[in-house]
Design a protein around this motif. Sequence first.
Motif, PDB file in Angstrom:
ATOM      1  N   ARG A 109      -3.798   4.443   5.261  1.00  0.00           N
ATOM      2  CA  ARG A 109      -4.437   4.177   3.971  1.00  0.00           C
ATOM      3  C   ARG A 109      -5.903   4.579   4.077  1.00  0.00           C
ATOM      4  O   ARG A 109      -6.438   4.708   5.172  1.00  0.00           O
ATOM      5  N   PRO A 120      -2.761   6.910   0.789  1.00  0.00           N
ATOM      6  CA  PRO A 120      -2.759   5.799  -0.157  1.00  0.00           C
ATOM      7  C   PRO A 120      -4.190   5.262  -0.290  1.00  0.00           C
ATOM      8  O   PRO A 120      -4.876   5.047   0.716  1.00  0.00           O
ATOM      9  N   GLY A 121      -4.639   5.083  -1.536  1.00  0.00           N
ATOM     10  CA  GLY A 121      -6.012   4.651  -1.780  1.00  0.00           C
ATOM     11  C   GLY A 121      -6.865   5.760  -2.349  1.00  0.00           C
ATOM     12  O   GLY A 121      -7.947   5.504  -2.885  1.00  0.00           O
ATOM     13  N   TYR A 174     -11.171   2.366  -2.103  1.00  0.00           N
ATOM     14  CA  TYR A 174     -10.544   3.307  -3.019  1.00  0.00           C
ATOM     15  C   TYR A 174     -11.451   4.520  -3.219  1.00  0.00           C
ATOM     16  O   TYR A 174     -12.682   4.388  -3.212  1.00  0.00           O
ATOM     17  N   GLY A 197       0.802  -1.215   0.000  1.00  0.00           N
ATOM     18  CA  GLY A 197       0.000   0.000   0.000  1.00  0.00           C
ATOM     19  C   GLY A 197       0.833   1.264   0.000  1.00  0.00           C
ATOM     20  O   GLY A 197       0.393   2.309  -0.462  1.00  0.00           O
ATOM     21  N   THR A 198       2.048   1.178   0.539  1.00  0.00           N
ATOM     22  CA  THR A 198       2.916   2.354   0.634  1.00  0.00           C
ATOM     23  C   THR A 198       4.052   2.213  -0.360  1.00  0.00           C
ATOM     24  O   THR A 198       4.808   1.245  -0.317  1.00  0.00           O
ATOM     25  N   ALA A 243       1.205   6.683  -2.195  1.00  0.00           N
ATOM     26  CA  ALA A 243       0.935   5.636  -3.193  1.00  0.00           C
ATOM     27  C   ALA A 243       0.494   6.334  -4.473  1.00  0.00           C
ATOM     28  O   ALA A 243       0.298   7.550  -4.471  1.00  0.00           O
TER      29      ALA A 243
END
Lengths: 77, 388
Positions: free
Chosen positions: B210, B109-110, B229, A29-30, A41
């Motif tokens: 995330r 992230p996402g 997402y 994820g990173t 990301a």
Amino acid sequence: MSTIRVNGREVTVTPGSTVAAALLQAGEGTFRRSVSGEPRAPLCGMGICFECCVTIDGQPHSRSCQILVREGMEIET
Amino acid sequence: MIVVVGAGPAGIAAALRAQECGARVTVIDDNPNPGGQIWRADDANTWVTRFRSSGIPLLSGSRVVWADAKAHSLLVEADGVASTIHFDKLILATGARELFLPFPGSTLPGVFGAGGLQVLAKSGLPVAGKRVVIGGTGPLLLAVAAYLRQHGAQVKLIAEQANIQSLAGLAPELLRHPKKVLQGASLQWALAGVPYRTGCWIESAQGHGRLQSVTVRGGRDIWTEDCDYAAIGYGLVPNDELRRSMGENPADVYVAETGEVDLSFVEGEIAGLTAAGYPERALLLHPKRDKARGFAAALDTTFALRDELRHLAKPGTFVCRCEDVTFERLQGYTNFQAAKLHTRCGMGPCQGRVCGPAAQFLFGWEPGSVRPPIFPARIGSLVPDKPA
């Protein structure tokens, strides 16, 4: 299927994928840490934001969203 | 030799038309495969297929880092190797990127661009079973939603910032483009059951390291959607850095205006025909271009960004993602250059491609001047090898 190594572990990925897609598929994820240490990301998916940069076969600052996976590739986030 | 930069719809159209006129053509493209963003990984696309079988040389994975307008040459970097390419005529078909507006959690992230998540999905990212919230503005949101849904994603919401009244205003223009009405109808079918809310936007994203949820505002309602997402894009910005680096009206350079795909394509055709020395053939395409321009202008009006989006960023929200420059640190500057010098905003690898358009929307700063290299480049590419 292609086999690549991500942070030392072997991962099987769909040939023709970009490295970014493969990393996300492999559960990474990173991709990088920002200047102040935040996890980052991919954002744009098309090579202009540079958030997806990882080290590929020893080459740092590689935009993983613009590079296709190759058998035996070594990737470090 | 006609050199075309970009192998999206405009570049493909330009190259094919120029070849048709008997010109020698080479295409340079940053992406691993032709098709640009909108036709990425679209094996069924007629134009990409035609281009692939045309015999026109294509340099994929190649970036123009420096253009010398006077010398008619380009410094191109690919796989760590630099080469100089000379052109008699140059066609710039560099397309567009998404506009990303900062909001709390937008760097998690996402959180992807709208087109960004679609491109990643087309490039091998599985989305089956993922809960996705789509936000931002424009017809792209619907296309992205349909694509993700077709590939097994659970699209929980499409949050369109434009009001229903603005969208209704597009109807008369749509009637002039029956093909688009059909596309719209098929999208509606593909999206049956997916909530589409207008006057609605994503206020913030939350999660530990995330994305785990987004907070959505629409009218007086505010609520949270759990998701894996988020795909958020606020329209398109042209990739005009190469053009701007070449100064005013460089000789033998033709620019294909970008934006909506039909406009990009006909602009490419016109550029290709003109560069190949057949301006009279290009002239025949002007009505097609005018019609496409009309539609693109109608889209711009319909999907104009609302003022509330200027106030999503909190003091600690990063506006420059490369250098982690916050919204509060950018207060008080009157232009991009001053902010850049004092805060490093725009000095990171994206060279202002992400933060620049965001800052223009937030603060009204016009883009600064562009100096090469227009992409990060190796020193070895820029400096000739020393003799032994």
